[in-house]
Design a protein around this motif. Structure first.
Motif, PDB file in Angstrom:
ATOM      1  N   ALA A   1       0.116  -1.455  -4.734  1.00 42.03           N
ATOM      2  CA  ALA A   1       0.241   0.076  -4.731  1.00 42.03           C
ATOM      3  C   ALA A   1      -0.633   0.829  -3.601  1.00 42.03           C
ATOM      4  O   ALA A   1      -0.104   1.803  -3.137  1.00 42.03           O
ATOM      5  N   ASP A   2      -1.451   0.028  -2.860  1.00 41.35           N
ATOM      6  CA  ASP A   2      -2.260   0.713  -1.620  1.00 41.35           C
ATOM      7  C   ASP A   2      -1.814   0.083  -0.412  1.00 41.35           C
ATOM      8  O   ASP A   2      -2.281   0.274   0.846  1.00 41.35           O
ATOM      9  N   ALA A   3      -0.599  -0.480  -0.451  1.00 45.04           N
ATOM     10  CA  ALA A   3      -0.096  -1.053   0.775  1.00 45.04           C
ATOM     11  C   ALA A   3       0.307   0.285   1.725  1.00 45.04           C
ATOM     12  O   ALA A   3       0.834   1.310   1.607  1.00 45.04           O
ATOM     13  N   GLU A   4      -0.280   0.117   3.268  1.00 46.04           N
ATOM     14  CA  GLU A   4       0.029   1.105   4.024  1.00 46.04           C
ATOM     15  C   GLU A   4       1.152   1.006   4.761  1.00 46.04           C
ATOM     16  O   GLU A   4       1.902  -0.081   4.874  1.00 46.04           O
ATOM     17  N   THR A   5       1.555   2.136   5.297  1.00 46.23           N
ATOM     18  CA  THR A   5       2.671   1.977   6.366  1.00 46.23           C
ATOM     19  C   THR A   5       2.414   1.905   7.527  1.00 46.23           C
ATOM     20  O   THR A   5       1.565   2.222   8.160  1.00 46.23           O
ATOM     21  N   ASP A   6       3.438   1.163   8.450  1.00 54.51           N
ATOM     22  CA  ASP A   6       2.911   0.671   9.518  1.00 54.51           C
ATOM     23  C   ASP A   6       3.186   2.083  10.447  1.00 54.51           C
ATOM     24  O   ASP A   6       4.190   2.718  10.260  1.00 54.51           O
ATOM     25  N   PRO A   7       2.336   2.400  11.468  1.00 54.74           N
ATOM     26  CA  PRO A   7       2.297   3.366  12.323  1.00 54.74           C
ATOM     27  C   PRO A   7       3.925   3.497  12.933  1.00 54.74           C
ATOM     28  O   PRO A   7       3.977   4.917  13.579  1.00 54.74           O
TER      29      PRO A   7
END
Length: 324
Positions: free
Chosen positions: A20-26
């Motif tokens: 759920a807390d996975a980050e989006t790649d810049p």
């Protein structure tokens, strides 16, 4: 038919939901920008062409020889003689379990996969041919456990930068099992897909890949690395897209598990099991290959990648522009 389950272990990357807390790649926007301009439309489902047929095998399945097919390909001037030819043990060689009805994908890649659930083994072939005498030939192939993590070790392949990994064992250009991420017929009938899907895209990054990939055939400078995970927005309401029950199952899997970039293709695609040589099973009435194109690219994101490895096939294509 043997008892079917998910391929690979429960804690495999292939079977693990996106946190759920996975980050989006810049660089997510840059990577996905070409998708919105894809001439074939949005996300396509490969059902009857350029996909992977999977055949269940067991102790009663006829044994057939599988030989290396001669190829003029070379890697950096070195002969790329396949090390797998006639391996000892339950691998390629003079006695491979292949059903009478088995046939490779009739498209150019000619993939075929064999799965022995009782022994926990799978065989991959790429550019395979069934010969008139019942034997088979294949440019490359390998066997592996279906109870493991579904991730290969790059150190096991005798590749050098600039090579194609195809001629060292794996049937996917990203160096992953060809069965990984397949949408299986029995999953659609059961109403649940509990794993990541396999993605192929046109604008994959030149000599850039990330785990779980072990290689790449990407040709685009600045393109999406193979091995990257792309997720459909889990908050997206799917009802406005008027998807069939089968396409809705796929979209929900893309929201929960995402898809791993495993290959370069002539579009942006996910793969449904190829049902070649299996007249008792069909995708007709279950899936339409164009349904997922109704979901705009803006609803997808690339998850953050921790390490990108600058190696792979050296074929070069075009350079994409940065995000507008």
């Amino acid at each position: 038919m043997s008892q079917r389950r998910r391929f690979f272990s429960p804690n495999s990357i292939w079977n693990t939901p996106v946190p759920a807390d996975a980050e989006t790649d810049p660089l997510s926007e840059q990577y996905l920008q070409p998708w919105a301009k894809e001439p074939t439309g949005g996300l396509h489902i490969n059902l009857d062409w350029f996909t992977i047929p999977v055949y269940d095998v067991d102790a009663s399945t006829p044994r057939r020889p599988v030989r290396q097919m001669a190829t003029p390909e070379t890697a950096k001037g070195r002969s790329v003689t396949r090390r797998w030819q006639y391996r000892q043990g339950p691998g390629f060689g003079p006695e491979v379990p292949i059903p009478d009805s088995a046939m490779p994908d009739p498209a150019g890649d000619a993939h075929a996969a064999l799965v022995d659930w009782e022994r926990g083994l799978a065989w991959d072939m790429w550019h395979a041919v069934r010969m008139p005498d019942g034997s088979w030939e294949s440019y490359t192939g390998m066997h592996y456990s279906i109870d493991g993590d579904g991730v290969f070790d790059r150190a096991d392949f005798d590749t050098e930068n600039g090579d194609s990994i195809h001629y060292h064992g794996p049937g996917r250009a990203a160096g992953v099992p060809i069965i990984a991420g397949l949408i299986m017929h029995h999953e659609i009938l059961a109403g649940r897909i509990e794993h990541k899907l396999a993605l192929a895209a046109r604008w994959n990054g030149l000599q850039t890949f990330t785990w779980p990939a072990t290689w790449t055939d990407g040709r685009t400078i600045g393109g999406l690395p193979e091995g990257a995970v792309v997720q459909l927005d889990p908050r997206l309401d799917l009802k406005p897209f008027d998807l069939s029950d089968g396409a809705t199952l796929i979209a929900r899997a893309l929201q929960e598990y995402g898809m791993v970039n495993v290959d370069t293709a002539g579009g942006t695609v996910v793969y449904a099991e190829g049902l070649y040589g299996q007249p008792d099973r069909s995708w007709q009435g279950l899936l339409d290959e164009n349904e997922l194109k109704r979901i705009p690219t803006e609803h997808f994101r690339v998850l953050r990648m921790d390490a990108i490895i600058p190696m792979g096939d050296a074929r070069r294509g075009r350079q994409i522009e940065g995000p507008e």
